[in-house]
Design an enzyme around this catalytic site. Sequence first.
Site, PDB file in Angstrom:
ATOM      1  N   ASP A 217       0.836  -1.208   0.000  1.00  0.00           N
ATOM      2  CA  ASP A 217       0.000   0.000   0.000  1.00  0.00           C
ATOM      3  C   ASP A 217       0.871   1.258   0.000  1.00  0.00           C
ATOM      4  O   ASP A 217       2.016   1.230   0.449  1.00  0.00           O
ATOM      5  CB  ASP A 217      -0.912  -0.026   1.234  1.00  0.00           C
TER       6      ASP A 217
ATOM      7  N   ASN B 118     -10.529  -3.627  -6.141  1.00  0.00           N
ATOM      8  CA  ASN B 118      -9.836  -2.570  -6.894  1.00  0.00           C
ATOM      9  C   ASN B 118     -10.548  -2.172  -8.187  1.00  0.00           C
ATOM     10  O   ASN B 118     -10.245  -1.130  -8.769  1.00  0.00           O
ATOM     11  CB  ASN B 118      -8.381  -2.969  -7.212  1.00  0.00           C
TER      12      ASN B 118
HETATM   13  C1  FPP Z   1      -2.161   0.058  -3.336  1.00  0.00           C
HETATM   14  O1  FPP Z   1      -1.652   1.379  -3.314  1.00  0.00           O
HETATM   15  C2  FPP Z   1      -1.556  -0.696  -4.423  1.00  0.00           C
HETATM   16  C3  FPP Z   1      -2.239  -1.259  -5.453  1.00  0.00           C
HETATM   17  C4  FPP Z   1      -3.693  -1.196  -5.559  1.00  0.00           C
HETATM   18  C5  FPP Z   1      -1.566  -1.943  -6.564  1.00  0.00           C
HETATM   19  C6  FPP Z   1      -0.268  -2.574  -6.276  1.00  0.00           C
HETATM   20  C7  FPP Z   1       0.469  -2.689  -7.539  1.00  0.00           C
HETATM   21  C8  FPP Z   1       1.798  -2.568  -7.707  1.00  0.00           C
HETATM   22  C9  FPP Z   1       2.748  -2.447  -6.609  1.00  0.00           C
HETATM   23  C10 FPP Z   1       2.415  -2.563  -9.056  1.00  0.00           C
HETATM   24  C11 FPP Z   1       2.040  -3.690  -9.917  1.00  0.00           C
HETATM   25  C12 FPP Z   1       2.328  -4.983  -9.289  1.00  0.00           C
HETATM   26  C13 FPP Z   1       2.972  -5.956  -9.912  1.00  0.00           C
HETATM   27  C14 FPP Z   1       3.173  -7.275  -9.271  1.00  0.00           C
HETATM   28  C15 FPP Z   1       3.499  -5.762 -11.260  1.00  0.00           C
HETATM   29  P1  FPP Z   1      -2.673   2.603  -3.320  1.00  0.00           P
HETATM   30  O2  FPP Z   1      -2.800   3.089  -4.709  1.00  0.00           O
HETATM   31  O3  FPP Z   1      -3.965   2.201  -2.675  1.00  0.00           O
HETATM   32  O4  FPP Z   1      -1.925   3.642  -2.442  1.00  0.00           O
HETATM   33  P2  FPP Z   1      -2.584   4.784  -1.546  1.00  0.00           P
HETATM   34  O5  FPP Z   1      -3.161   4.096  -0.338  1.00  0.00           O
HETATM   35  O6  FPP Z   1      -1.424   5.651  -1.215  1.00  0.00           O
HETATM   36  O7  FPP Z   1      -3.612   5.489  -2.376  1.00  0.00           O
END
Ligand code: FPP
Length: 245
Positions: free
Chosen positions: A14, A62
């Site tokens: 996250d 998501n």
């Molecule tokens: C949450 O951060 C993260 C995700 C929903 C996606 C995770 C994806 C990656 C790390 C990249 C792709 C993965 C691979 C394996 C290629 P958020 O966007 O909710 O962060 P925030 O809480 O700061 O808004």
Amino acid sequence: MSPQMPRHIGIIMDGNGRWAQVRGMMRIRGHEAGVDSVRAVTEECARLKIEQLTLYAFSAENWKRPGLEIELLMQLLKRFLTGERDTLMNNDVRLTSVGRIDGLPKAVRRELELTQTLTANNRGTNLCLALNYGGRLEIVDAVRKLAAEVKEGKLTPDQIDEAAIAARLYQPKMPEPDLVIRTGGEMRISNFLLWQISYSELYVTDTLWPEFRAEHLHRAIVDFQRRERRYGGLVDRIQSKAGAG
Ligand code: FPP
């Protein structure tokens, strides 16, 4: 005795959006930067001979995000699945997945399947991507399989126990996570591996995922090694007290 290494580490990655926003960038830039963390942590788990690393890459929830972010995340995932094949092979990493894979775009499914096939004989770390994954959905899917088997007369309701449910999860042979790490500071599980984390140790760090590297992983493992795991019992504590005299 040398400290126990976790066999299975799960990570709720996250903080990508926040990492980008404080830099005045689009959220997707945070996800892109997060791929460097995925590579660094995978390589370190391979080096440490961790049996399984499960990364929560895209939850079933998501899909509620803006269409453009979803589209770019899927592109990023596809790029990862093609672009990281050499890294996976060089580190003897086997790629697997959990989740409702049928619900992913066809192009992503195709690259996922190809990378899984290519790395299937690797014997190092199992890098498991949780994709279109929800812990409750996984239990629903297991229960549907059981119901179908009961209907076909292969199973009776009283044969359904914890082992019967566990055997019908997406990856029935996976060891349960010993350690679950969440970056970005929120104290939540967010529907991650609900069945499997009953006795996992939780480690939450304020570090945002794009900044997470081997040193942060080491800190989480050292913290884990200090914990006393009792699985609901008292035996270890009593023994260690007796041992301490
Ligand atoms: C949450 O951060 C993260 C995700 C929903 C996606 C995770 C994806 C990656 C790390 C990249 C792709 C993965 C691979 C394996 C290629 P958020 O966007 O909710 O962060 P925030 O809480 O700061 O808004």
